[in-house]
Design a protein around this motif. Sequence first.
Motif, PDB file in Angstrom:
ATOM      1  N   HIS A  36     -15.019  -4.004   3.777  1.00  0.00           N
ATOM      2  CA  HIS A  36     -16.231  -2.848   3.142  1.00  0.00           C
ATOM      3  C   HIS A  36     -15.425  -2.476   1.930  1.00  0.00           C
ATOM      4  CE1 HIS A  36     -17.685   0.462   5.434  1.00  0.00           C
ATOM      5  NE2 HIS A  36     -18.323  -0.328   6.479  1.00  0.00           N
ATOM      6  N   TYR A  37     -14.445  -3.287   1.880  1.00  0.00           N
ATOM      7  CA  TYR A  37     -13.270  -3.125  -0.275  1.00  0.00           C
ATOM      8  C   TYR A  37     -12.366  -3.581   0.077  1.00  0.00           C
ATOM      9  CZ  TYR A  37     -11.743   1.705   0.616  1.00  0.00           C
ATOM     10  OH  TYR A  37     -11.008   2.462   1.462  1.00  0.00           O
ATOM     11  N   ILE A  38     -11.862  -4.248  -0.774  1.00  0.00           N
ATOM     12  CA  ILE A  38     -10.319  -4.302  -1.214  1.00  0.00           C
ATOM     13  C   ILE A  38      -9.773  -3.947  -2.268  1.00  0.00           C
ATOM     14  CG2 ILE A  38      -8.936  -6.000  -1.533  1.00  0.00           C
ATOM     15  CD1 ILE A  38     -11.189  -8.309   0.056  1.00  0.00           C
ATOM     16  N   THR A  39      -8.323  -3.447  -2.296  1.00  0.00           N
ATOM     17  CA  THR A  39      -8.410  -2.823  -3.519  1.00  0.00           C
ATOM     18  C   THR A  39      -6.967  -3.943  -3.492  1.00  0.00           C
ATOM     19  OG1 THR A  39      -8.931  -0.483  -3.290  1.00  0.00           O
ATOM     20  CG2 THR A  39      -7.712  -0.713  -4.452  1.00  0.00           C
ATOM     21  N   LYS A  54       8.154  -7.499  -8.828  1.00  0.00           N
ATOM     22  CA  LYS A  54       6.625  -7.414  -8.718  1.00  0.00           C
ATOM     23  C   LYS A  54       6.048  -7.558  -7.052  1.00  0.00           C
ATOM     24  CE  LYS A  54       7.423  -9.492 -12.978  1.00  0.00           C
ATOM     25  NZ  LYS A  54       8.543  -9.141 -12.921  1.00  0.00           N
ATOM     26  N   ARG A  55       5.377  -5.986  -7.567  1.00  0.00           N
ATOM     27  CA  ARG A  55       5.041  -5.489  -5.775  1.00  0.00           C
ATOM     28  C   ARG A  55       3.086  -6.087  -6.210  1.00  0.00           C
ATOM     29  NH1 ARG A  55       4.952   0.294  -5.037  1.00  0.00           N
ATOM     30  NH2 ARG A  55       3.422   0.287  -6.192  1.00  0.00           N
ATOM     31  N   CYS A  56       2.572  -6.379  -5.118  1.00  0.00           N
ATOM     32  CA  CYS A  56       1.752  -6.523  -4.675  1.00  0.00           C
ATOM     33  C   CYS A  56       0.897  -5.784  -3.885  1.00  0.00           C
ATOM     34  CB  CYS A  56       1.133  -7.833  -4.678  1.00  0.00           C
ATOM     35  SG  CYS A  56      -1.158  -8.009  -4.734  1.00  0.00           S
ATOM     36  N   LEU A  57       0.106  -4.926  -3.775  1.00  0.00           N
ATOM     37  CA  LEU A  57      -0.377  -3.657  -2.679  1.00  0.00           C
ATOM     38  C   LEU A  57      -1.670  -4.217  -2.768  1.00  0.00           C
ATOM     39  CD1 LEU A  57       0.787  -0.482  -1.876  1.00  0.00           C
ATOM     40  CD2 LEU A  57      -1.516  -0.880  -2.499  1.00  0.00           C
ATOM     41  N   ILE A  58      -2.367  -4.887  -1.313  1.00  0.00           N
ATOM     42  CA  ILE A  58      -3.507  -4.585  -0.998  1.00  0.00           C
ATOM     43  C   ILE A  58      -4.182  -3.628  -0.152  1.00  0.00           C
ATOM     44  CG2 ILE A  58      -4.923  -6.523  -0.283  1.00  0.00           C
ATOM     45  CD1 ILE A  58      -3.324  -8.578  -0.972  1.00  0.00           C
ATOM     46  N   ASN A  59      -5.388  -3.316  -0.073  1.00  0.00           N
ATOM     47  CA  ASN A  59      -5.399  -3.006   0.335  1.00  0.00           C
ATOM     48  C   ASN A  59      -7.267  -2.823   1.198  1.00  0.00           C
ATOM     49  OD1 ASN A  59      -6.379  -0.605   1.610  1.00  0.00           O
ATOM     50  ND2 ASN A  59      -6.230   1.597   0.218  1.00  0.00           N
ATOM     51  N   VAL A  60      -6.619  -3.215   2.447  1.00  0.00           N
ATOM     52  CA  VAL A  60      -8.406  -3.019   3.529  1.00  0.00           C
ATOM     53  C   VAL A  60      -9.016  -2.424   4.145  1.00  0.00           C
ATOM     54  CG1 VAL A  60      -9.770  -4.877   3.852  1.00  0.00           C
ATOM     55  CG2 VAL A  60      -7.516  -5.876   2.820  1.00  0.00           C
ATOM     56  N   LYS A  61     -10.271  -2.272   3.730  1.00  0.00           N
ATOM     57  CA  LYS A  61     -11.332  -1.377   4.326  1.00  0.00           C
ATOM     58  C   LYS A  61     -12.460  -1.847   5.428  1.00  0.00           C
ATOM     59  CE  LYS A  61     -12.759   2.344   5.934  1.00  0.00           C
ATOM     60  NZ  LYS A  61     -12.277   3.527   7.176  1.00  0.00           N
ATOM     61  N   LEU A  62     -12.244  -1.541   6.782  1.00  0.00           N
ATOM     62  CA  LEU A  62     -12.806  -1.835   7.708  1.00  0.00           C
ATOM     63  C   LEU A  62     -13.593  -0.701   8.375  1.00  0.00           C
ATOM     64  CD1 LEU A  62     -10.735  -5.133   9.896  1.00  0.00           C
ATOM     65  CD2 LEU A  62     -12.510  -5.789   7.287  1.00  0.00           C
ATOM     66  N   PRO A  63     -14.629  -1.262   9.172  1.00  0.00           N
ATOM     67  CA  PRO A  63     -15.820  -0.145   9.200  1.00  0.00           C
ATOM     68  C   PRO A  63     -15.292   0.352  10.654  1.00  0.00           C
ATOM     69  CG  PRO A  63     -16.871  -2.362   9.102  1.00  0.00           C
ATOM     70  CD  PRO A  63     -15.525  -3.169   8.426  1.00  0.00           C
ATOM     71  N   GLY A  64     -15.185   1.626  10.506  1.00  0.00           N
ATOM     72  CA  GLY A  64     -14.677   2.336  11.633  1.00  0.00           C
ATOM     73  C   GLY A  64     -13.468   2.023  12.533  1.00  0.00           C
ATOM     74  N   ARG A  65     -12.414   1.512  11.501  1.00  0.00           N
ATOM     75  CA  ARG A  65     -10.669   1.371  11.627  1.00  0.00           C
ATOM     76  C   ARG A  65     -10.135   1.915  10.105  1.00  0.00           C
ATOM     77  NH1 ARG A  65     -11.057  -0.269  16.463  1.00  0.00           N
ATOM     78  NH2 ARG A  65     -12.232  -1.437  17.014  1.00  0.00           N
ATOM     79  N   PRO A  66      -8.843   2.278  10.400  1.00  0.00           N
ATOM     80  CA  PRO A  66      -8.044   2.768   9.430  1.00  0.00           C
ATOM     81  C   PRO A  66      -8.539   1.571   8.372  1.00  0.00           C
ATOM     82  CG  PRO A  66      -7.089   2.673  11.470  1.00  0.00           C
ATOM     83  CD  PRO A  66      -7.953   1.984  11.583  1.00  0.00           C
ATOM     84  N   HIS A  67      -7.273   1.864   7.364  1.00  0.00           N
ATOM     85  CA  HIS A  67      -7.327   0.744   6.576  1.00  0.00           C
ATOM     86  C   HIS A  67      -5.810  -0.393   6.751  1.00  0.00           C
ATOM     87  CE1 HIS A  67      -9.520   2.844   2.799  1.00  0.00           C
ATOM     88  NE2 HIS A  67      -8.953   4.167   3.960  1.00  0.00           N
ATOM     89  N   ILE A  68      -5.734  -0.913   6.453  1.00  0.00           N
ATOM     90  CA  ILE A  68      -4.243  -2.035   6.185  1.00  0.00           C
ATOM     91  C   ILE A  68      -4.248  -2.525   4.921  1.00  0.00           C
ATOM     92  CG2 ILE A  68      -4.169  -4.268   7.177  1.00  0.00           C
ATOM     93  CD1 ILE A  68      -6.593  -4.654   8.641  1.00  0.00           C
TER      94      ILE A  68
END
Length: 118
Positions: A36-39, A54-68
Amino acid sequence: MTPTIVAQGLNASEALREYIMERLNSALDRAQDSIHYITVRLTDLNGPKGGIDKRCLINVKLPGRPHIVITEIASDINSAIDLAADRVSLAVERVISRARSISHATMPLYMKKSFLAI
């Protein structure tokens, strides 16, 4: 797939943004239709002091699933992006393969029956 990129304490130049896009496109190539989206959040934890901060945080949203959510910390931002992209690729593939492997035999009995059957 266009990620939202947020940088705090870092200069998020156009070259860095293109690097993030290229890295995520190659890491998540097979799963792009399922996302769905990536931040992406980039942070310099210590500011000008230096060190492994240096920190990199990646948030991924899949449909019907919790955020990764994957977080990596490294001495330079490119290394943090590479490590986080590799880990998020593995996590997304694992979630998608688990979703595909769910047996429909485990569904409740009332969901197996046709609702129009008499």
